[in-house]
Design a protein around this motif. Structure first.
Motif, PDB file in Angstrom:
ATOM      1  N   ASN A   5       6.074   1.538  13.353  1.00  0.00           N
ATOM      2  CA  ASN A   5       6.374   2.949  13.256  1.00  0.00           C
ATOM      3  C   ASN A   5       5.312   3.661  12.418  1.00  0.00           C
ATOM      4  O   ASN A   5       5.502   3.936  11.248  1.00  0.00           O
ATOM      5  N   THR A   6       4.164   3.959  13.058  1.00  0.00           N
ATOM      6  CA  THR A   6       3.115   4.649  12.306  1.00  0.00           C
ATOM      7  C   THR A   6       3.563   6.075  12.008  1.00  0.00           C
ATOM      8  O   THR A   6       4.288   6.684  12.777  1.00  0.00           O
ATOM      9  N   GLY A   7       3.077   6.553  10.885  1.00  0.00           N
ATOM     10  CA  GLY A   7       3.447   7.902  10.475  1.00  0.00           C
ATOM     11  C   GLY A   7       4.924   8.013  10.138  1.00  0.00           C
ATOM     12  O   GLY A   7       5.493   9.094  10.128  1.00  0.00           O
ATOM     13  N   GLY A  59       0.821  -1.205   0.000  1.00  0.00           N
ATOM     14  CA  GLY A  59       0.000   0.000   0.000  1.00  0.00           C
ATOM     15  C   GLY A  59       0.848   1.244   0.000  1.00  0.00           C
ATOM     16  O   GLY A  59       1.957   1.241   0.522  1.00  0.00           O
ATOM     17  N   ARG A  60       0.311   2.289  -0.606  1.00  0.00           N
ATOM     18  CA  ARG A  60       1.056   3.534  -0.603  1.00  0.00           C
ATOM     19  C   ARG A  60       1.113   4.093   0.812  1.00  0.00           C
ATOM     20  O   ARG A  60       0.416   3.609   1.703  1.00  0.00           O
ATOM     21  N   SER A  61       1.961   5.085   0.988  1.00  0.00           N
ATOM     22  CA  SER A  61       2.141   5.617   2.339  1.00  0.00           C
ATOM     23  C   SER A  61       0.856   6.238   2.858  1.00  0.00           C
ATOM     24  O   SER A  61       0.045   6.745   2.096  1.00  0.00           O
ATOM     25  N   THR A  96     -11.620  -0.785   9.438  1.00  0.00           N
ATOM     26  CA  THR A  96     -11.184   0.401  10.183  1.00  0.00           C
ATOM     27  C   THR A  96     -10.082  -0.081  11.115  1.00  0.00           C
ATOM     28  O   THR A  96     -10.340  -0.479  12.253  1.00  0.00           O
ATOM     29  N   ALA A  97      -8.873  -0.071  10.598  1.00  0.00           N
ATOM     30  CA  ALA A  97      -7.742  -0.658  11.323  1.00  0.00           C
ATOM     31  C   ALA A  97      -7.553   0.004  12.684  1.00  0.00           C
ATOM     32  O   ALA A  97      -7.256  -0.656  13.675  1.00  0.00           O
ATOM     33  N   LYS A  98      -7.758   1.301  12.705  1.00  0.00           N
ATOM     34  CA  LYS A  98      -7.516   2.086  13.915  1.00  0.00           C
ATOM     35  C   LYS A  98      -8.402   1.633  15.065  1.00  0.00           C
ATOM     36  O   LYS A  98      -8.032   1.768  16.228  1.00  0.00           O
ATOM     37  N   VAL A 152      -9.989  -1.921   2.196  1.00  0.00           N
ATOM     38  CA  VAL A 152     -10.385  -0.514   2.107  1.00  0.00           C
ATOM     39  C   VAL A 152     -10.475   0.029   3.530  1.00  0.00           C
ATOM     40  O   VAL A 152     -11.444  -0.225   4.247  1.00  0.00           O
ATOM     41  N   ASN A 153      -9.440   0.749   3.926  1.00  0.00           N
ATOM     42  CA  ASN A 153      -9.278   1.173   5.321  1.00  0.00           C
ATOM     43  C   ASN A 153      -9.908   2.546   5.574  1.00  0.00           C
ATOM     44  O   ASN A 153     -10.302   3.229   4.641  1.00  0.00           O
ATOM     45  N   LYS A 154      -9.961   2.910   6.819  1.00  0.00           N
ATOM     46  CA  LYS A 154     -10.490   4.206   7.278  1.00  0.00           C
ATOM     47  C   LYS A 154     -11.972   4.349   6.934  1.00  0.00           C
ATOM     48  O   LYS A 154     -12.455   5.446   6.622  1.00  0.00           O
ATOM     49  N   VAL A 211      -1.841   5.060   4.138  1.00  0.00           N
ATOM     50  CA  VAL A 211      -3.148   4.399   4.045  1.00  0.00           C
ATOM     51  C   VAL A 211      -3.499   3.678   5.347  1.00  0.00           C
ATOM     52  O   VAL A 211      -4.642   3.258   5.544  1.00  0.00           O
ATOM     53  N   GLY A 212      -2.515   3.515   6.230  1.00  0.00           N
ATOM     54  CA  GLY A 212      -2.760   2.853   7.512  1.00  0.00           C
ATOM     55  C   GLY A 212      -2.164   1.456   7.580  1.00  0.00           C
ATOM     56  O   GLY A 212      -2.598   0.621   8.368  1.00  0.00           O
ATOM     57  N   LYS A 213      -1.143   1.239   6.787  1.00  0.00           N
ATOM     58  CA  LYS A 213      -0.499  -0.078   6.761  1.00  0.00           C
ATOM     59  C   LYS A 213       0.122  -0.440   8.117  1.00  0.00           C
ATOM     60  O   LYS A 213      -0.032  -1.566   8.591  1.00  0.00           O
ATOM     61  N   SER A 214       0.810   0.517   8.708  1.00  0.00           N
ATOM     62  CA  SER A 214       1.452   0.240  10.006  1.00  0.00           C
ATOM     63  C   SER A 214       0.399  -0.016  11.076  1.00  0.00           C
ATOM     64  O   SER A 214       0.570  -0.896  11.928  1.00  0.00           O
ATOM     65  N   THR A 215      -0.671   0.748  11.030  1.00  0.00           N
ATOM     66  CA  THR A 215      -1.766   0.559  11.980  1.00  0.00           C
ATOM     67  C   THR A 215      -2.364  -0.832  11.819  1.00  0.00           C
ATOM     68  O   THR A 215      -2.632  -1.532  12.806  1.00  0.00           O
TER      69      THR A 215
HETATM   70  P1  GDP Z   1       1.167   3.869   6.749  1.00  0.00           P
HETATM   71  O1  GDP Z   1       2.011   5.001   6.260  1.00  0.00           O
HETATM   72  O2  GDP Z   1       0.399   3.244   5.639  1.00  0.00           O
HETATM   73  O3  GDP Z   1       1.905   2.879   7.572  1.00  0.00           O
HETATM   74  O4  GDP Z   1       0.008   4.530   7.663  1.00  0.00           O
HETATM   75  P2  GDP Z   1      -0.101   4.646   9.258  1.00  0.00           P
HETATM   76  O5  GDP Z   1      -0.482   3.349   9.854  1.00  0.00           O
HETATM   77  O6  GDP Z   1       1.107   5.342   9.764  1.00  0.00           O
HETATM   78  O7  GDP Z   1      -1.393   5.585   9.352  1.00  0.00           O
HETATM   79  C1  GDP Z   1      -1.437   6.839   8.716  1.00  0.00           C
HETATM   80  C2  GDP Z   1      -2.472   7.706   9.445  1.00  0.00           C
HETATM   81  O8  GDP Z   1      -3.776   7.158   9.235  1.00  0.00           O
HETATM   82  C3  GDP Z   1      -2.258   7.734  10.947  1.00  0.00           C
HETATM   83  O9  GDP Z   1      -2.569   9.026  11.400  1.00  0.00           O
HETATM   84  C4  GDP Z   1      -3.278   6.723  11.467  1.00  0.00           C
HETATM   85  O10 GDP Z   1      -3.695   6.992  12.787  1.00  0.00           O
HETATM   86  C5  GDP Z   1      -4.402   6.919  10.484  1.00  0.00           C
HETATM   87  N1  GDP Z   1      -5.251   5.727  10.380  1.00  0.00           N
HETATM   88  C6  GDP Z   1      -4.877   4.440  10.223  1.00  0.00           C
HETATM   89  N2  GDP Z   1      -5.945   3.621  10.189  1.00  0.00           N
HETATM   90  C7  GDP Z   1      -7.035   4.405  10.325  1.00  0.00           C
HETATM   91  C8  GDP Z   1      -8.456   4.141  10.381  1.00  0.00           C
HETATM   92  O11 GDP Z   1      -8.938   3.013  10.295  1.00  0.00           O
HETATM   93  N3  GDP Z   1      -9.261   5.239  10.506  1.00  0.00           N
HETATM   94  C9  GDP Z   1      -8.771   6.496  10.597  1.00  0.00           C
HETATM   95  N4  GDP Z   1      -9.649   7.493  10.719  1.00  0.00           N
HETATM   96  N5  GDP Z   1      -7.462   6.771  10.558  1.00  0.00           N
HETATM   97  C10 GDP Z   1      -6.595   5.743  10.435  1.00  0.00           C
END
Ligand code: GDP
Length: 194
Positions: free
Chosen positions: A27-29, A8-10, A168-170, A131-133, A12-16
């Motif tokens: 390492n999110t973000g 996945g591109r940056s 909704t990974a978060k 499909v996240n978020k 998108v919530g891959k780390s989450t």
């Molecule tokens: P990565 O770059 O793909 O590894 O993405 P991260 O995991 O670092 O997440 C990028 C941002 O998206 C962070 O601010 C997360 O908190 C946010 N995020 C991740 N999953 C979700 C979700 O399911 N819902 C929402 N609203 N935000 C999310």
């Protein structure tokens, strides 16, 4: 154990998602586009190993040559491991993906998410769109139908629950993804019996 590859591109919530799947801290973000080698982790609730491949998305500040290298590494990894890969999970930001896909692909997106999906198909790797978020999406069905359409899957999306997994990974809501990957595991087992 069966290998599931996460792409996945940056942002998108891959780390989450990785944290949710494995229970490890990631390492999110983190800085996008930083070259990392593939890492393998146990999928806590399942009999899968999940492989984290480097982000291939927008990588401003990353020189073109390095971007090409990351892309080449991803393609090479998938080509080499295709026979053992149970599923390729492409993580999308449900809120942003359609706009990003519809905007003209520019050189900073490598490879375009849709291209990556088709690459998986070409390599005979079952593809799952996570499909996240979805917590940020108002009309989920409409959005997911749009996602289906952009990936060449005839809406309604509900016909494609082995391929389209709203999550909704978060908030730890990843059951549709677990279901989709499990379905591919069952299909692979059936193929082995033939
Ligand atoms: P990565 O770059 O793909 O590894 O993405 P991260 O995991 O670092 O997440 C990028 C941002 O998206 C962070 O601010 C997360 O908190 C946010 N995020 C991740 N999953 C979700 C979700 O399911 N819902 C929402 N609203 N935000 C999310």
């Amino acid at each position: 154990d069966a290998e599931v590859v996460l792409l996945g591109r940056s942002n998108v919530g891959k780390s989450t998602l990785m944290r949710e799947i494995t229970g490890h801290q990631f390492n999110t973000g983190g800085k996008p586009g930083v070259t990392r080698s593939p890492n393998h982790y146990d999928w806590a609730s399942e009999d899968f190993v999940v492989t984290d491949l480097p982000g291939f998305g927008f990588m401003s500040g990353v020189p073109g040559e390095q971007r090409e290298q990351i892309k080449t590494n991803i393609v090479r990894y998938l080509e080499e491991h295709a026979p053992n890969v149970l599923a390729g999970v492409v993580v999308l930001d449900g809120k942003a993906a359609i706009d990003i896909i519809d905007r003209h692909t520019n050189e900073e997106e490598i490879p375009h998410t849709v291209e990556l999906y088709h690459l998986l198909r070409e390599l005979d790797i079952p593809a799952v769109l996570a499909v996240n978020k979805m917590d940020k999406v108002d009309d989920a069905d409409e959005r997911l139908d749009d996602v289906a359409d952009r990936f060449g899957l005839l809406p309604p999306w509900k016909q494609w629950q082995d391929t389209i997994a709203p999550i909704t990974a978060k908030q730890g809501q990843i059951e549709p993804l677990e279901q989709a990957v499990r379905a591919h595991l069952e299909a692979a087992k059936r193929d082995d019996l033939k």
